[in-house]
Each structure stands twice: as structure tokens, then as C-alpha cells.
Design an enzyme around this catalytic site. Structure first.
Site, mmCIF file in Angstrom:
data_model
loop_
_atom_site.group_PDB
_atom_site.id
_atom_site.type_symbol
_atom_site.label_atom_id
_atom_site.label_comp_id
_atom_site.label_asym_id
_atom_site.label_seq_id
_atom_site.Cartn_x
_atom_site.Cartn_y
_atom_site.Cartn_z
ATOM 1 N N TYR A 123 0.802 -1.137 -0.108
ATOM 2 C CA TYR A 123 0.051 -0.010 0.033
ATOM 3 C C TYR A 123 0.985 1.410 0.126
ATOM 4 C CZ TYR A 123 -2.946 3.907 1.859
ATOM 5 O OH TYR A 123 -3.591 5.077 2.193
ATOM 6 N N LYS A 127 1.291 3.857 -2.963
ATOM 7 C CA LYS A 127 0.985 5.427 -2.906
ATOM 8 C C LYS A 127 2.411 6.371 -2.948
ATOM 9 C CE LYS A 127 -2.067 7.112 -1.371
ATOM 10 N NZ LYS A 127 -3.374 7.573 -1.979
#
Ligand SMILES: NC(=O)c1ccc[n+]([C@@H]2O[C@H](COP(=O)([O-])OP(=O)(O)OC[C@H]3O[C@@H](n4cnc5c(N)ncnc54)[C@H](OP(=O)(O)O)[C@@H]3O)[C@@H](O)[C@H]2O)c1
Length: 282
Positions: A123, A127
Site C-alpha cells: 500500500y 502510494k
């Protein structure tokens, strides 16, 4: 300004729609616009002709991302790339939202914008890749890193805690993860001020102060009037698919004059807005 909002049905998207009062918000939920669909993004910009694009869309399932990195990268890197390229071509600024999970949590004091990044999982890595795409393609960008986002609508720690506290006799919450819980409507109000500036670049915007997951939970339960007892536990007693950073408190070295109130005021406002244990669908 007319602002095109992507990811409009998420918890931040919802807060932006509720809180922005000085600008026209044209909302596009995931079902209406996939940010990774280049021609869809181009068409939405040509149709709505915004003065700014605010991207609240993201793949946010931190644990699931470990098993489906393609989906995480699609929303978190390909999406911001499509938005940044298309907005730059039209001379439109882009506000993109990112996360404290770009850091590994080992610094020991709050992270500022210029600190080195080092994400621990898929994640955070996806990002960070999205941030890089935005920086590369559109010089008129705001990248806003926020943290521990929660609010009265959506999927978040506070709503889950409230629901579990209503049915369990006791709760176990980790007490060795530290961060900056941020109430989504407070963040939305700060974003409305930021888009009125030309303070391009990266910004850390979180409610002020630092706390642990367990202390945050304790404050939430107290504000909601719940007497359910809490047992502090170490992260090692709550294994998760993705590794969580230990301490990602954020601070800002920017001088925009935009600062969010103390995190405890976020908890107070959350409790006032809470609709009695119902986890509303986003
Ligand atoms: N939640 C946190 O604790 C936290 C902490 C730090 C930073 N952030 C950042 O804050 C921002 C807002 O997060 P949030 O909490 O509001 O997340 P959220 O509630 O999960 O909302 C994200 C929204 O984006 C949509 N979406 C996913 N993929 C998309 C795509 N390809 N195209 C268009 N829309 C898509 C989702 O739709 P579906 O539900 O249909 O997938 C959902 O409506 C994100 O950038 C996130 O990384 C969040």
C-alpha cells in the site's frame, strides 16, 4: 472555482462534498470515473472543465494490497499518473492525497515533508509511486499526506471500534503504534483553504498531537459514552498481513498558516456526528 472530485464516495470524498462551501464541487464516484482509465479521465475533464482536480480516490485496503498488488498499483500509481498528465496538458492544478505509510515509522520524532520515505508494504509503496507520478507530470500540484483518517461515514477505525464495542464485553487494541488521528471533515476544511493558495508541493495535514492506537480508542469510547473496557496489547499479539509502521506522527515545515486542531477535538466532533452505531455505506 469549479473542482472535479474523484473518489467522491470514499470517506474523504464524502467529507469534501459536505464541507466545501466556497467552491462548486463536481463529484465523480468510482462507479462514474475510474481514475486509471486514461480516456475516461480525459473525457471527464473536457466535460466538466474544472479549475482544479481533487483526487480522493485510492486503493486503501492495507492488508489486502499485499495479495493484490496489481489492483493497488492501478488505483494508487496509474490513477494519479493519468490525472496528472491530463490536468497538466490542460493547465489545471491537481490536489492529490497521500499517506503517512510512505514512512517506515522508525524516525522517533514526527516526520516532516522533506524526510526520506521508506514504505514497509505494498500500500505505502504504491502510494509513494503515485506521489512520484504527480510530481513528474504536473508542476502545479499539492500532495497532501494525511494519517489515521476517520469520520462518521465510511470504513474506518473509529466506526469499527464503535460497532465492536457495542457487541463485545472487552476490546484489545495495540498500544505500541503511534500516529496522528485525523478527522476527515477537519482535513476537508484545511483542503479547501489549501486549494485557495498557490503553495504547490508536498504538505503534511493531520490533526495536531500524537497518540497511540489504544489511547485513541480510549478517547473515542469515552466520547461515545461506552463503558467497554480496553486491554492494551503489543502489535506482536495482533498479527496482520501487512507490517504497520510503529510511529508515523506527522508535522509540517511549510508556512501556509493552515493547521488542524488537536486530535481530541476531532474525537469530540466525531462523537457529535456519530449516528448511533450504524456503519453507513460509502
Ligand atoms: N483511511 C486512512 O486511514 C488514510 C490514512 C492516510 C491517508 N489516506 C489517504 O486518504 C485518501 C482518501 O482515503 P479514504 O479513507 O477516503 O479512502 P476510502 O474511503 O477507501 O475511499 C477511496 C475511494 O476511492 C475509490 N476508488 C478506488 N479505486 C478507484 C479508481 N481506480 N478510480 C476511482 N475511484 C477509486 C473507492 O471506491 P471503491 O470503494 O469502489 O473501491 C473509494 O470510494 C486516500 O488517498 C488514502 O490513501 C487514508
Amino acid at each position: 472555482m469549479r473542482i472535479l472530485l474523484t473518489g467522491a464516495s470514499g470517506q474523504l470524498g464524502h467529507a469534501v462534498r459536505r464541507v466545501f462551501s466556497r467552491h462548486e464541487v463536481v463529484a465523480r464516484a468510482h462507479t462514474a470515473l475510474d481514475v486509471a482509465d486514461v480516456s475516461g479521465v480525459e473525457a471527464a475533464l473536457d466535460e466538466t472543465r474544472p479549475d482544479l482536480l481533487l483526487n480522493a480516490a485510492a486503493y486503501t485496503a492495507v492488508d489486502r494490497a499485499e495479495d493484490e498488488p496489481e489492483a493497488a498499483y492501478r488505483a494508487n500509481r496509474e490513477g494519479p499518473r493519468a490525472l496528472a498528465v491530463a490536468t497538466a496538458r490542460r493547465g489545471i492544478p491537481l490536489l492529490h492525497v497521500s499517506t503517512d505509510y510512505v514512512f517506515d515509522g522508525e524516525k522517533g520524532t514526527p516526520y516532516v515533508e522533506s524526510d526520506a520515505t521508506h514504505p514497509l508494504g505494498v500500500y505505502g509503496t504504491s502510494k509513494l509511486a503515485g506521489e512520484d507520478e504527480v510530481r513528474r507530470a504536473n508542476s502545479r500540484h499539492f500532495i497532501v499526506r494525511t494519517a489515521w483518517l476517520y469520520g462518521p461515514v465510511g470504513r474506518n477505525f473509529a466506526l469499527t471500534l464503535a460497532a465492536v464495542a457495542a457487541r463485545e464485553p472487552k476490546l484489545r487494541v495495540v498500544d505500541d503504534q503511534w500516529g496522528s488521528p485525523t478527522y476527515a471533515p477537519h482535513l476537508a476544511a484545511a483542503l479547501e483553504r489549501l486549494v485557495e493558495s498557490e503553495a504547490w508541493g508536498t504538505h503534511h495535514l493531520v490533526n495536531a498531537g500524537v497518540t497511540s492506537r489504544c489511547e485513541f480508542a480510549r478517547a473515542l469510547l469515552r466520547a461515545l459514552g461506552s463503558a467497554t473496557p480496553l486491554e492494551p496489547i503489543p502489535t506482536s499479539a495482533w498479527p496482520t498481513r501487512a507490517r504497520r509502521p510503529r510511529n508515523t506522527a506527522l508535522a509540517s515545515e511549510r508556512d501556509t498558516g493552515i493547521a488542524l486542531r488537536d486530535w481530541r477535538e476531532g474525537v469530540r466532533d466525531f462523537a457529535a456526528a456519530f449516528s448511533g452505531g450504524t456503519v453507513l455505506p460509502v
